[in-house]
Write an enzyme that holds these catalytic residues in place. Structure first.
Site, PDB file in Angstrom:
ATOM      1  N   HIS A 158      -4.491   6.276  -1.326  1.00 57.99           N
ATOM      2  CA  HIS A 158      -5.048   6.249  -0.056  1.00 57.99           C
ATOM      3  C   HIS A 158      -3.935   6.343   0.919  1.00 57.99           C
ATOM      4  CE1 HIS A 158      -8.994   5.863   1.505  1.00 57.99           C
ATOM      5  NE2 HIS A 158      -8.860   4.513   1.849  1.00 57.99           N
ATOM      6  N   ASP A 160      -6.219  11.520   2.279  1.00 53.86           N
ATOM      7  CA  ASP A 160      -6.539  11.692   0.924  1.00 53.86           C
ATOM      8  C   ASP A 160      -7.976  11.896   0.851  1.00 53.86           C
ATOM      9  OD1 ASP A 160      -7.259   9.041   1.925  1.00 53.86           O
ATOM     10  OD2 ASP A 160      -8.059   8.607   0.023  1.00 53.86           O
ATOM     11  N   TYR A 201       0.813  -1.392   0.132  1.00 54.41           N
ATOM     12  CA  TYR A 201      -0.089   0.072  -0.025  1.00 54.41           C
ATOM     13  C   TYR A 201       0.862   1.106  -0.151  1.00 54.41           C
ATOM     14  CZ  TYR A 201      -3.776  -3.141   1.357  1.00 54.41           C
ATOM     15  OH  TYR A 201      -4.788  -4.353   1.258  1.00 54.41           O
ATOM     16  N   ASN A 204      -9.814   1.669   7.729  1.00 53.78           N
ATOM     17  CA  ASN A 204     -11.168   1.497   8.267  1.00 53.78           C
ATOM     18  C   ASN A 204     -11.221   1.391   9.648  1.00 53.78           C
ATOM     19  OD1 ASN A 204     -11.790   1.351   5.518  1.00 53.78           O
ATOM     20  ND2 ASN A 204     -12.822  -0.570   5.450  1.00 53.78           N
ATOM     21  N   ASN A 210     -13.766   6.187   4.881  1.00 56.00           N
ATOM     22  CA  ASN A 210     -13.966   5.280   5.881  1.00 56.00           C
ATOM     23  C   ASN A 210     -12.826   5.548   7.021  1.00 56.00           C
ATOM     24  OD1 ASN A 210     -15.936   3.999   4.715  1.00 56.00           O
ATOM     25  ND2 ASN A 210     -14.692   2.522   3.692  1.00 56.00           N
TER      26      ASN A 210
END
Length: 193
Positions: free
Chosen positions: A23, A96, A18, A71, A117
């Site tokens: 994100h 973001d 990631y 989340n 989220n």
């Protein structure tokens, strides 16, 4: 000089896969700041994230990158604020923002989660939405069904470059934010992009 620390918390997902995704621009922002201040993050399990405590411009800063996955960001935010008794007016969440184009950074005083989220979970844990946000534009894929795939992939090289430039500009106004001059900081930042 403020003795009460400021919490600067960037949102993202942990793990190498990631690292360069849209994100994770909240993590990019904190990494940029830490690198410029020669500060190094360490895993801190009681804050559910990577953490470093620094002094900058006469302010105690608590920098945190939650490792809870996006989340569940609220768990880390709540743990840090609770431990250090950080007031909500000294919390800055860096995240973001789909509704801003790449290269644009905006400060927002408060508001809802706008479908984000990470913000949704933070608002749920704090039972409050009146905290500062630094919104880093990543653009929108135009089709709602494509959003998850879009945020979990890297931006184009051009978009990455303008996002990094926006990160640099937004870091420059942080001393003004720490001094409590939010309107001045907003004017400085918003007039440059």
């Amino acid at each position: 000089m403020s003795l009460t620390p400021w919490a600067l918390i960037g949102l993202g997902n942990p793990g190498e896969k990631y690292t360069y995704t849209r994100h994770n621009v909240g993590f990019w922002w904190l990494n940029f700041l830490a690198k410029n201040l020669a500060a190094y993050f360490k895993i801190e399990s009681k804050f559910f994230g990577e953490y470093v405590h620094i002094n900058w411009h006469g302010h105690n800063l608590l920098l945190l990158k939650p490792t809870t996955f996006m989340n569940h960001s609220g768990q880390a935010v709540f743990a840090l604020l609770n431990y250090y008794k950080v007031p909500l007016n000294q919390l800055l969440i860096i995240h973001d923002e789909l509704d801003l184009p790449p290269g644009v950074a905006r400060i927002k005083r408060e508001g809802g989660h706008g479908g984000h989220n990470g913000l949704r979970d933070i608002i749920s844990h704090l039972n409050q939405k009146n905290f500062l946000r630094l919104r880093l534009g990543i653009g929108h894929p135009k089709v709602k069904q494509d959003v998850v795939n879009y945020v979990l992939n890297p931006p184009s090289l051009l978009d990455q470059q303008v996002i990094e430039e926006a990160i640099g500009r937004s870091v420059e106004i942080i001393p003004t934010v720490l001094a409590g001059e939010i309107e001045k900081a907003m004017h400085q930042l918003h007039s440059t992009n």
